[in-house]
Write a protein that holds these residues in place. Sequence first.
Motif, PDB file in Angstrom:
ATOM      1  N   GLY A   1       0.785  -1.239   0.000  1.00  0.00           N
ATOM      2  CA  GLY A   1       0.000   0.000   0.000  1.00  0.00           C
ATOM      3  C   GLY A   1       0.807   1.275   0.000  1.00  0.00           C
ATOM      4  O   GLY A   1       0.234   2.354   0.061  1.00  0.00           O
ATOM      5  N   TRP A   2       2.143   1.164  -0.086  1.00  0.00           N
ATOM      6  CA  TRP A   2       2.935   2.385  -0.169  1.00  0.00           C
ATOM      7  C   TRP A   2       4.225   2.092  -0.925  1.00  0.00           C
ATOM      8  O   TRP A   2       4.647   0.954  -1.056  1.00  0.00           O
ATOM      9  CB  TRP A   2       3.250   2.937   1.226  1.00  0.00           C
ATOM     10  N   GLY A   3       4.858   3.142  -1.406  1.00  0.00           N
ATOM     11  CA  GLY A   3       6.146   2.981  -2.056  1.00  0.00           C
ATOM     12  C   GLY A   3       6.643   4.308  -2.597  1.00  0.00           C
ATOM     13  O   GLY A   3       5.862   5.238  -2.822  1.00  0.00           O
ATOM     14  N   ARG A   4       7.937   4.394  -2.763  1.00  0.00           N
ATOM     15  CA  ARG A   4       8.528   5.564  -3.420  1.00  0.00           C
ATOM     16  C   ARG A   4       8.336   5.376  -4.917  1.00  0.00           C
ATOM     17  O   ARG A   4       8.848   4.426  -5.508  1.00  0.00           O
ATOM     18  CB  ARG A   4      10.012   5.697  -3.099  1.00  0.00           C
ATOM     19  N   VAL A   5       7.594   6.289  -5.538  1.00  0.00           N
ATOM     20  CA  VAL A   5       7.294   6.146  -6.958  1.00  0.00           C
ATOM     21  C   VAL A   5       8.258   6.917  -7.845  1.00  0.00           C
ATOM     22  O   VAL A   5       8.275   6.718  -9.065  1.00  0.00           O
ATOM     23  CB  VAL A   5       5.834   6.572  -7.259  1.00  0.00           C
ATOM     24  N   GLY A   6       9.066   7.797  -7.242  1.00  0.00           N
ATOM     25  CA  GLY A   6      10.007   8.568  -8.038  1.00  0.00           C
ATOM     26  C   GLY A   6      10.505   9.785  -7.290  1.00  0.00           C
ATOM     27  O   GLY A   6      10.371   9.875  -6.069  1.00  0.00           O
ATOM     28  N   PRO A   7      11.097  10.755  -7.998  1.00  0.00           N
ATOM     29  CA  PRO A   7      11.623  11.956  -7.356  1.00  0.00           C
ATOM     30  C   PRO A   7      10.514  12.843  -6.815  1.00  0.00           C
ATOM     31  O   PRO A   7       9.322  12.583  -7.030  1.00  0.00           O
ATOM     32  CB  PRO A   7      12.389  12.643  -8.487  1.00  0.00           C
ATOM     33  N   VAL A   8      10.915  13.882  -6.114  1.00  0.00           N
ATOM     34  CA  VAL A   8       9.933  14.789  -5.518  1.00  0.00           C
ATOM     35  C   VAL A   8       8.969  15.301  -6.594  1.00  0.00           C
ATOM     36  O   VAL A   8       9.356  15.591  -7.721  1.00  0.00           O
ATOM     37  CB  VAL A   8      10.648  15.958  -4.800  1.00  0.00           C
ATOM     38  N   GLY A   9       7.713  15.360  -6.256  1.00  0.00           N
ATOM     39  CA  GLY A   9       6.663  15.758  -7.187  1.00  0.00           C
ATOM     40  C   GLY A   9       5.917  14.575  -7.763  1.00  0.00           C
ATOM     41  O   GLY A   9       4.730  14.679  -8.106  1.00  0.00           O
ATOM     42  N   SER A  10       6.589  13.437  -7.856  1.00  0.00           N
ATOM     43  CA  SER A  10       5.963  12.270  -8.477  1.00  0.00           C
ATOM     44  C   SER A  10       4.858  11.676  -7.603  1.00  0.00           C
ATOM     45  O   SER A  10       3.913  11.067  -8.121  1.00  0.00           O
ATOM     46  CB  SER A  10       7.011  11.200  -8.789  1.00  0.00           C
ATOM     47  N   GLY A  11       4.972  11.840  -6.298  1.00  0.00           N
ATOM     48  CA  GLY A  11       3.935  11.324  -5.404  1.00  0.00           C
ATOM     49  C   GLY A  11       2.610  12.023  -5.618  1.00  0.00           C
ATOM     50  O   GLY A  11       1.568  11.380  -5.770  1.00  0.00           O
ATOM     51  N   HIS A  12       2.660  13.338  -5.649  1.00  0.00           N
ATOM     52  CA  HIS A  12       1.434  14.106  -5.859  1.00  0.00           C
ATOM     53  C   HIS A  12       0.930  13.961  -7.289  1.00  0.00           C
ATOM     54  O   HIS A  12      -0.281  13.995  -7.531  1.00  0.00           O
ATOM     55  CB  HIS A  12       1.657  15.572  -5.513  1.00  0.00           C
ATOM     56  N   PHE A  13       1.844  13.789  -8.246  1.00  0.00           N
ATOM     57  CA  PHE A  13       1.414  13.558  -9.625  1.00  0.00           C
ATOM     58  C   PHE A  13       0.649  12.238  -9.715  1.00  0.00           C
ATOM     59  O   PHE A  13      -0.417  12.159 -10.337  1.00  0.00           O
ATOM     60  CB  PHE A  13       2.623  13.535 -10.560  1.00  0.00           C
ATOM     61  N   THR A  14       1.187  11.198  -9.081  1.00  0.00           N
ATOM     62  CA  THR A  14       0.536   9.887  -9.115  1.00  0.00           C
ATOM     63  C   THR A  14      -0.810   9.924  -8.411  1.00  0.00           C
ATOM     64  O   THR A  14      -1.790   9.329  -8.879  1.00  0.00           O
ATOM     65  CB  THR A  14       1.450   8.828  -8.462  1.00  0.00           C
ATOM     66  N   LYS A  15      -0.881  10.628  -7.292  1.00  0.00           N
ATOM     67  CA  LYS A  15      -2.150  10.749  -6.570  1.00  0.00           C
ATOM     68  C   LYS A  15      -3.165  11.535  -7.396  1.00  0.00           C
ATOM     69  O   LYS A  15      -4.369  11.246  -7.359  1.00  0.00           O
ATOM     70  CB  LYS A  15      -1.919  11.432  -5.221  1.00  0.00           C
ATOM     71  N   MET A  16      -2.700  12.515  -8.148  1.00  0.00           N
ATOM     72  CA  MET A  16      -3.587  13.292  -9.020  1.00  0.00           C
ATOM     73  C   MET A  16      -4.264  12.373 -10.031  1.00  0.00           C
ATOM     74  O   MET A  16      -5.492  12.418 -10.211  1.00  0.00           O
ATOM     75  CB  MET A  16      -2.771  14.366  -9.737  1.00  0.00           C
ATOM     76  N   VAL A  17      -3.473  11.516 -10.681  1.00  0.00           N
ATOM     77  CA  VAL A  17      -4.034  10.594 -11.659  1.00  0.00           C
ATOM     78  C   VAL A  17      -4.933   9.563 -10.963  1.00  0.00           C
ATOM     79  O   VAL A  17      -5.986   9.183 -11.489  1.00  0.00           O
ATOM     80  CB  VAL A  17      -2.913   9.909 -12.460  1.00  0.00           C
ATOM     81  N   HIS A  18      -4.518   9.113  -9.787  1.00  0.00           N
ATOM     82  CA  HIS A  18      -5.342   8.206  -8.966  1.00  0.00           C
ATOM     83  C   HIS A  18      -6.736   8.796  -8.777  1.00  0.00           C
ATOM     84  O   HIS A  18      -7.757   8.119  -8.949  1.00  0.00           O
ATOM     85  CB  HIS A  18      -4.641   7.997  -7.621  1.00  0.00           C
ATOM     86  N   ASN A  19      -6.806  10.071  -8.440  1.00  0.00           N
ATOM     87  CA  ASN A  19      -8.105  10.703  -8.212  1.00  0.00           C
ATOM     88  C   ASN A  19      -8.885  10.874  -9.511  1.00  0.00           C
ATOM     89  O   ASN A  19     -10.116  10.802  -9.517  1.00  0.00           O
ATOM     90  CB  ASN A  19      -7.925  12.049  -7.519  1.00  0.00           C
ATOM     91  N   GLY A  20      -8.180  11.082 -10.618  1.00  0.00           N
ATOM     92  CA  GLY A  20      -8.868  11.144 -11.904  1.00  0.00           C
ATOM     93  C   GLY A  20      -9.525   9.817 -12.228  1.00  0.00           C
ATOM     94  O   GLY A  20     -10.679   9.765 -12.674  1.00  0.00           O
TER      95      GLY A  20
END
Length: 299
Positions: free
Chosen positions: A155-174
């Motif tokens: 249920g968690w993981g480092r997805v990439g450099p700074v900014g990538s977490g919120h980018f991934t969550k943005m698409v998750h919400n889409g």
Amino acid sequence: MVGLGKMGANMAERLVQGGHKVTGFDPSADARKAVAAKGVAGADSLEALVKALPAPRVLWLMVPAGKVTDDTVNALLPLLAKGDTVIDGGNSNYKDTLRRAALYAGHGLGYVDSGTSGGVWGLKEGYSMMVGGDAKTVDALKPIFETLAPAADQGWGRVGPVGSGHFTKMVHNGIEYGLMQAYAEGFSILGHKKEFGLDLHQVGEIWRYGSVVRSWLLDLTTDALGKNPTMDGIAPYVVDSGEGRWTVDEAIDLDVPAPIITASLIERLRSRDTESFSDKLLAAMRNEFGGHAIKSEAK
């Protein structure tokens, strides 16, 4: 923990349950008092919060995206020391996150973004966290993420450099927008087939087991139908947190077709138009070219 609203308070409580020492700040004295009963030490200001934490400090922000996050980040900047780290667990726009991270890096401060999903159920079920940041910094924070997650390795993981977490969550919400819209439309079709007298709650319960459309979202939808089968007392007004809009903007910038997510966002906007001029004009057009009847507006 900075921000002790419902989700922030639940996260702080889960950390305490996992053996972490947590100090929290919120402008609301009532919010601070509520978490104190859960074992979270309270601080009545950001200054007091920073002083209460041992170096190197780790501060988790759970505050609204936009100006509130900017104000908090800027207020913390002169209070922190080199080696301290701020984790933004809110729904910030990843472009804002990149800007804030660059500001903090210039002062020798760490900045990590954690796109966080789980809502009110996170305290019990754990949180899904999409983490962006420097690999070494995130690795040092593993005990925090492992405690908040459903399991240390799930249920968690480092997805990439700074900014990538919120980018991934943005698409998750889409994606979430599209799933919600599909369920809503499907159950609406079922409900409108009056001659079958379908029990929507029963249908949902059937679909929850073995069906290819089963999901946690369906579980919650079915629960809602069980509590209020006809949705009595609920206004047909659907809010959005902004992340669906950002996802559509990004899709356009990247030339990626995203018709389902875009349509679901438009439906949310449409739900707020209680005085729909466009629908009135459409009715007038049909009357002009085809003589179709126009329904009079109730006074």
